[in-house]
Design a protein around this motif. Structure first.
Motif, PDB file in Angstrom:
ATOM      1  N   ILE A 256      37.993  48.601  51.721  1.00 53.92           N
ATOM      2  CA  ILE A 256      38.309  48.460  50.293  1.00 53.92           C
ATOM      3  C   ILE A 256      37.010  48.288  49.515  1.00 53.92           C
ATOM      4  N   THR A 257      36.807  49.119  48.528  1.00 56.31           N
ATOM      5  CA  THR A 257      35.550  49.093  47.787  1.00 56.31           C
ATOM      6  C   THR A 257      35.587  48.158  46.582  1.00 56.31           C
ATOM      7  N   ASP A 258      36.760  47.873  46.061  1.00 55.65           N
ATOM      8  CA  ASP A 258      36.868  46.957  44.927  1.00 55.65           C
ATOM      9  C   ASP A 258      37.346  45.604  45.445  1.00 55.65           C
ATOM     10  N   GLY A 259      36.404  44.687  45.666  1.00 52.69           N
ATOM     11  CA  GLY A 259      36.730  43.381  46.227  1.00 52.69           C
ATOM     12  C   GLY A 259      37.069  42.330  45.192  1.00 52.69           C
ATOM     13  N   ARG A 260      37.248  42.741  43.932  1.00 56.01           N
ATOM     14  CA  ARG A 260      37.498  41.734  42.895  1.00 56.01           C
ATOM     15  C   ARG A 260      38.734  40.875  43.138  1.00 56.01           C
ATOM     16  N   PRO A 261      39.861  41.416  43.625  1.00 53.95           N
ATOM     17  CA  PRO A 261      40.999  40.520  43.889  1.00 53.95           C
ATOM     18  C   PRO A 261      40.647  39.419  44.896  1.00 53.95           C
ATOM     19  N   PHE A 262      39.903  39.786  45.943  1.00 47.30           N
ATOM     20  CA  PHE A 262      39.468  38.780  46.906  1.00 47.30           C
ATOM     21  C   PHE A 262      38.482  37.806  46.255  1.00 47.30           C
ATOM     22  N   GLY A 263      37.608  38.321  45.402  1.00 44.90           N
ATOM     23  CA  GLY A 263      36.664  37.464  44.689  1.00 44.90           C
ATOM     24  C   GLY A 263      37.364  36.436  43.816  1.00 44.90           C
ATOM     25  N   TRP A 264      38.427  36.867  43.128  1.00 47.74           N
ATOM     26  CA  TRP A 264      39.188  35.918  42.303  1.00 47.74           C
ATOM     27  C   TRP A 264      39.893  34.886  43.180  1.00 47.74           C
ATOM     28  N   PHE A 265      40.409  35.309  44.326  1.00 45.24           N
ATOM     29  CA  PHE A 265      41.008  34.365  45.268  1.00 45.24           C
ATOM     30  C   PHE A 265      39.960  33.348  45.711  1.00 45.24           C
ATOM     31  N   GLN A 266      38.761  33.820  46.039  1.00 46.74           N
ATOM     32  CA  GLN A 266      37.706  32.905  46.477  1.00 46.74           C
ATOM     33  C   GLN A 266      37.309  31.942  45.361  1.00 46.74           C
ATOM     34  N   GLY A 267      37.274  32.423  44.130  1.00 49.71           N
ATOM     35  CA  GLY A 267      36.983  31.527  43.011  1.00 49.71           C
ATOM     36  C   GLY A 267      38.040  30.446  42.870  1.00 49.71           C
ATOM     37  N   PHE A 268      39.301  30.834  43.018  1.00 51.17           N
ATOM     38  CA  PHE A 268      40.411  29.882  42.955  1.00 51.17           C
ATOM     39  C   PHE A 268      40.288  28.818  44.051  1.00 51.17           C
ATOM     40  N   VAL A 269      39.988  29.268  45.270  1.00 48.05           N
ATOM     41  CA  VAL A 269      39.874  28.326  46.383  1.00 48.05           C
ATOM     42  C   VAL A 269      38.642  27.437  46.203  1.00 48.05           C
ATOM     43  N   ALA A 270      37.545  27.984  45.674  1.00 46.52           N
ATOM     44  CA  ALA A 270      36.345  27.185  45.434  1.00 46.52           C
ATOM     45  C   ALA A 270      36.628  26.048  44.454  1.00 46.52           C
ATOM     46  N   ILE A 271      37.354  26.341  43.390  1.00 45.43           N
ATOM     47  CA  ILE A 271      37.715  25.297  42.417  1.00 45.43           C
ATOM     48  C   ILE A 271      38.565  24.224  43.101  1.00 45.43           C
ATOM     49  N   ASN A 272      39.525  24.671  43.904  1.00 48.57           N
ATOM     50  CA  ASN A 272      40.367  23.711  44.617  1.00 48.57           C
ATOM     51  C   ASN A 272      39.564  22.883  45.612  1.00 48.57           C
ATOM     52  N   ALA A 273      38.554  23.475  46.246  1.00 44.13           N
ATOM     53  CA  ALA A 273      37.732  22.732  47.206  1.00 44.13           C
ATOM     54  C   ALA A 273      36.998  21.585  46.518  1.00 44.13           C
ATOM     55  N   VAL A 274      36.566  21.782  45.276  1.00 50.63           N
ATOM     56  CA  VAL A 274      35.934  20.699  44.521  1.00 50.63           C
ATOM     57  C   VAL A 274      36.941  19.558  44.319  1.00 50.63           C
TER      58      VAL A 274
END
Length: 197
Positions: A108-126
Motif C-alpha cells: 500500500i503506497t498511501d499509508g495515511r490511514p495507518f498514520g492517523w491510527f498511529q497518531g490516535f494511539v500515540a495520544i492515548n499512550a500519553v
C-alpha cells in the motif's frame, strides 16, 4: 491499585498473557527496526507482524471473555476480572502489527490511514502513561507508555506529515523492543516484574 487502570497494575502484570504478548511485541519491534535499518524488503517482516498481532488479539480477547464472564458469574479469573481497559490497550498493539503486516504485504503506497491510527494511539499512550503514574503509582509503566507513544507518533510524522525520520525510527524500534517489551515480558512470565523497583 485499582484493577481497572493501567497495564502496569499488579493484577494485569500477573496475567501471563501480558508477558507472553510483550515477548512477541519485543521481537517484532526488533525485527521491524533492523529491517528498516538494513533495507530489508518490508514484505519479509510481515509474518512476524502477523504472529505478534495474532498473539496480541488472542491474549486480549481471552482476557475480555474471562473478564466479562467473571464480572457476570463471579470472580473466576482472580484479580484480572473486568480489566477491559488493559485489554483495549493490548488490542491497539495487536491492530498496529496487523496493520503493518497487511500494508507491507499489499504494498500500500498511501499509508495515511495507518498514520492517523498511529497518531490516535500515540495520544492515548500519553494518557495511559499519565494514568499509570497518577492512579496506579507505576512510574515504570508510565515511562514505557510514553516511549511507546513516541514510537507511534513517528508513524504519524512519517505517514501523515510526510517527514522522513530516517534511521531514527529503526534505532528507536530496536531500543523499545528490547527495553519496553522483551525484558519486561520475560520478567513477567518469570514472575519477577514487580520485584525490581
Amino acid at each position: 491499585m485499582p484493577a481497572s487502570f493501567g497495564m502496569g497494575s499488579e493484577s494485569l502484570a500477573s496475567f501471563g498473557g501480558l508477558g507472553s504478548t510483550l515477548l512477541y511485541v519485543g521481537i517484532v519491534l526488533i525485527v521491524n527496526g533492523f529491517s528498516r535499518l538494513t533495507g530489508i524488503d518490508p514484505r519479509a517482516q510481515a509474518i512476524m507482524n502477523i504472529l505478534a498481532g495474532g498473539v496480541g488479539i488472542w491474549n486480549n480477547m481471552v482476557g475480555l471473555v474471562l473478564g466479562a464472564w467473571g464480572s457476570v458469574s463471579g470472580d473466576i479469573t482472580g484479580t484480572f476480572t473486568g480489566n477491559f481497559y488493559g485489554c483495549a490497550i493490548g488490542l491497539m498493539f495487536a491492530f498496529t502489527y496487523l496493520f503493518v503486516a497487511f500494508n507491507n504485504l499489499m504494498s500500500i503506497t498511501d499509508g495515511r490511514p495507518f498514520g492517523w491510527f498511529q497518531g490516535f494511539v500515540a495520544i492515548n499512550a500519553v494518557i495511559f502513561g499519565a494514568l499509570s503514574w497518577a492512579v496506579d503509582g507505576d512510574w515504570v509503566y508510565a515511562i514505557i507508555y510514553w516511549l511507546w507513544g513516541i514510537l507511534w507518533f513517528t508513524g504519524w510524522i512519517e505517514l501523515v506529515a510526510k517527514k522522513n525520520l530516517g534511521k531514527f525510527v529503526g534505532v528507536l524500534s530496536v531500543f523499545e523492543g528490547i527495553f519496553t517489551a522483551w525484558i519486561p515480558g520475560f520478567m513477567m512470565i518469570r514472575g519477577v516484574w514487580r520485584f525490581c523497583w
